[in-house]
Design an enzyme around this catalytic site. Structure first.
Site, PDB file in Angstrom:
ATOM      1  N   LEU A 152      39.408  32.999  44.613  1.00  0.00           N
ATOM      2  CA  LEU A 152      39.401  31.838  43.712  1.00  0.00           C
ATOM      3  C   LEU A 152      37.981  31.585  43.211  1.00  0.00           C
ATOM      4  CD1 LEU A 152      41.776  29.971  42.767  1.00  0.00           C
ATOM      5  CD2 LEU A 152      40.756  28.207  44.211  1.00  0.00           C
ATOM      6  N   GLY A 153      37.405  32.646  42.578  1.00  0.00           N
ATOM      7  CA  GLY A 153      36.129  32.475  41.879  1.00  0.00           C
ATOM      8  C   GLY A 153      36.382  31.855  40.514  1.00  0.00           C
ATOM      9  N   ARG A 154      35.436  32.087  39.619  1.00  0.00           N
ATOM     10  CA  ARG A 154      35.556  31.429  38.314  1.00  0.00           C
ATOM     11  C   ARG A 154      36.771  31.905  37.536  1.00  0.00           C
ATOM     12  NH1 ARG A 154      29.089  31.837  37.511  1.00  0.00           N
ATOM     13  NH2 ARG A 154      29.592  33.860  38.394  1.00  0.00           N
ATOM     14  N   SER A 174      40.582  32.892  49.704  1.00  0.00           N
ATOM     15  CA  SER A 174      39.209  33.000  49.258  1.00  0.00           C
ATOM     16  C   SER A 174      38.335  32.991  50.508  1.00  0.00           C
ATOM     17  CB  SER A 174      38.906  31.788  48.374  1.00  0.00           C
ATOM     18  OG  SER A 174      37.990  32.117  47.362  1.00  0.00           O
ATOM     19  N   ARG A 175      37.048  33.341  50.342  1.00  0.00           N
ATOM     20  CA  ARG A 175      36.177  33.355  51.528  1.00  0.00           C
ATOM     21  C   ARG A 175      36.158  31.991  52.211  1.00  0.00           C
ATOM     22  NH1 ARG A 175      31.562  36.846  48.627  1.00  0.00           N
ATOM     23  NH2 ARG A 175      32.529  35.676  46.960  1.00  0.00           N
ATOM     24  N   ILE A 230      43.810  42.073  37.557  1.00  0.00           N
ATOM     25  CA  ILE A 230      42.860  42.065  36.435  1.00  0.00           C
ATOM     26  C   ILE A 230      41.425  42.227  36.948  1.00  0.00           C
ATOM     27  CG2 ILE A 230      44.135  40.781  34.668  1.00  0.00           C
ATOM     28  CD1 ILE A 230      41.727  39.091  37.098  1.00  0.00           C
ATOM     29  N   ARG A 232      39.646  44.985  39.624  1.00  0.00           N
ATOM     30  CA  ARG A 232      39.215  46.378  39.615  1.00  0.00           C
ATOM     31  C   ARG A 232      40.308  47.197  40.279  1.00  0.00           C
ATOM     32  NH1 ARG A 232      35.818  45.546  36.270  1.00  0.00           N
ATOM     33  NH2 ARG A 232      33.546  45.714  36.487  1.00  0.00           N
ATOM     34  N   GLU A 261      39.891  55.178  35.694  1.00  0.00           N
ATOM     35  CA  GLU A 261      40.189  54.879  34.281  1.00  0.00           C
ATOM     36  C   GLU A 261      39.332  55.771  33.382  1.00  0.00           C
ATOM     37  OE1 GLU A 261      39.268  50.742  33.798  1.00  0.00           O
ATOM     38  OE2 GLU A 261      40.614  50.151  35.404  1.00  0.00           O
ATOM     39  N   HIS A 279      42.752  48.287  30.527  1.00  0.00           N
ATOM     40  CA  HIS A 279      41.541  47.513  30.865  1.00  0.00           C
ATOM     41  C   HIS A 279      41.075  46.685  29.657  1.00  0.00           C
ATOM     42  CE1 HIS A 279      37.947  47.336  33.830  1.00  0.00           C
ATOM     43  NE2 HIS A 279      38.073  46.192  33.156  1.00  0.00           N
TER      44      HIS A 279
END
Lengths: 313, 313
Positions: A152-154, A174-175, A230, A232, A261, A279
């Site tokens: 749950l980053g930006r 999340s961490r 979405i 990596r 890729e 991508h």
């Protein structure tokens, strides 16, 4: 003379022209092409404008003795060995935030498209099958589902905010636990996968998250579960994912990222329960321009001895 | 004996079994098949469970002298001549609300898919073109756009609520101004089209909205404009829409509804700037079950002399 070098075959013509005009920047298609440059050209290179996913490691850095900045085009800088850069006093910048909206949009779009079988829907109308063979099987309701965000980053937060408008019950891993409006925190990804219908992977790439979503999480997600990625290709154990998709361990996926890729595992291409995208997370005209400008501004700040705008190290 | 008749080839087997079990309901595939029934069967029919888009007019009603209810499967009842029904003391019900989420989901999904070129994206990966020919052209940012909702009824409102989470600037046109959170009202559809990038049509069908979005509105929307239609094929002047899409008067469309479904104008199928869906707005397992139950409950209420749940007239 030039002291800025572009590295990356994926720079568009417009982007190359912009950097050439601004900095008289030189160009090589790949990190491995650096040793084809003259000794002088390498000696003069103070800043690199980098774009792509090929590894940029210590050996390449050592070819550029005056290098002080690697300005990455993109928020994910897992291709760059930041530790090696730091050791050499090389600063690294990326292009965060300006692409959050686009990546979140594509995550939601893939979730909806998978759920509502839209690729098959378009093909059914376009081929004439709708008239010839009738409607498709009923698809699946998206609104009101339980969704789990991994990371749950930006970007993860932007995805969750959008999905909340679809009346989804938001869970996340999340961490650390975050200040969130009634969303449910899970301290491990398997517990998260068990609780939800849709698992959206929004982790950063790199060694720490290699295969983060693996066999156990996919099994916990279960036969009604759908994975959206979405982030990596590395963040999901791809062998486990392919097996899960082929054998019904999970119901389907929406994937914008893959290992190797664009030369991806051909088994993906045979799956009819997966929405595949090349991508494209940040691949809009508007956002790519913003990313290019931020990369440009980091280089200009470095060359002028000002504070970097979005430093990584 | 039966006093309930199902009319509609589009009833699924599950739906037919459910109504047969509940009411010993008879079945004909089409309104035009009513005259093939015995006089007795027609005389006994007190309620019709209706599904489909073929016209149900006065002449058909007169074949069923005891008819007291037409329970429509779907929120749109433009196929039924409600005025003729009212004159004959026939009540009409529909299935509102239970499908709002699904239809709104598909509207948002088509907007995103059109914007982000997702149909071409999936084909590019699936064919191997990504590796063989490289990336697609950049696509277009969705978040932060200006969107115009034509018809801010229950479904239009659900669409707007979702798009607001994509930070869109919401405009709308409706018969009257509504209490809305900072959204901009337009008293006519051309003014609305002029103000926005995306025009989402969420009108009711029927005579009053025939060709409601026409040549002038499409010209006002302009060459960057995209039309989304999840209402009825009738609400947009289809000849004008095809011309606009073929000649670049607008940029593209996402269409779930057409004239003459499923035998639609083949010119749509040749367009690469359009996301096409086979009228799937409410076509999820969950929602179709809810719609069937609401149709069932309206029939049961009518037969028991109770208040109808969702009357139209």
């Amino acid at each position: 003379m030039t002291n800025v070098m572009m590295i990356g075959a994926s720079f568009s013509e417009v982007e190359r022209d912009r950097l050439k005009t601004a900095f008289n920047a030189g160009f090589v298609a790949d990190v491995t092409d650096l040793d084809s440059l003259s000794v002088q050209a390498r000696a003069e290179t103070a800043a690199v404008a980098f774009k792509g996913h090929a590894a940029f490691g210590a050996a390449a850095m050592d070819l550029l003795p005056k290098l002080g900045l690697i300005a990455n085009f993109g928020v994910g800088y897992d291709a760059i060995d930041v530790e090696a850069a730091s050791k050499r006093g090389i600063r690294v910048t990326n292009t965060p935030d300006v692409l959050n909206d686009d990546v979140a949009d594509l995550a939601v779009a893939m979730l909806l498209a998978q759920c509502r079988n839209m690729i098959a829907g378009d093909a059914c109308v376009r081929s004439g099958d709708w008239a010839a063979k009738g409607s498709l099987p009923l698809n699946r309701k998206a609104s009101g589902s339980r969704v789990g965000i991994v990371g749950l980053g930006r970007i993860g937060r932007e995805i969750a905010d959008r999905l909340a408008a679809f009346k989804m019950d938001i869970h996340y891993h999340s961490r650390s636990e975050k200040q969130t409006p009634g969303w449910t925190y899970h301290s491990d990804v398997v517990s998260l996968a068990e609780a939800v219908d849709f698992l959206v992977v929004a982790l950063v790439g790199g060694k720490e998250t290699l295969g983060y979503v693996g066999t156990e999480a996919l099994a916990a997600l279960g036969p009604r579960g759908v994975v959206i990625n979405i982030s990596r290709g590395t963040t999901i154990d791809e062998a486990a994912l392919l097996k899960a998709l082929e054998s019904g361990i999970i119901a389907g996926a929406g994937l914008d990222v893959f290992l190797n890729e664009p030369d991806i595992d051909p088994r993906f291409r045979a799956l009819d329960n997966v929405v595949l995208q090349p991508h494209q997370g940040s691949a809009t005209t508007e956002t790519r321009t913003d990313m290019a400008l931020l990369q440009h501004d980091n280089i200009a700040a470095f060359l002028a001895g000002r504070l970097l705008l979005t430093p990584v190290n």
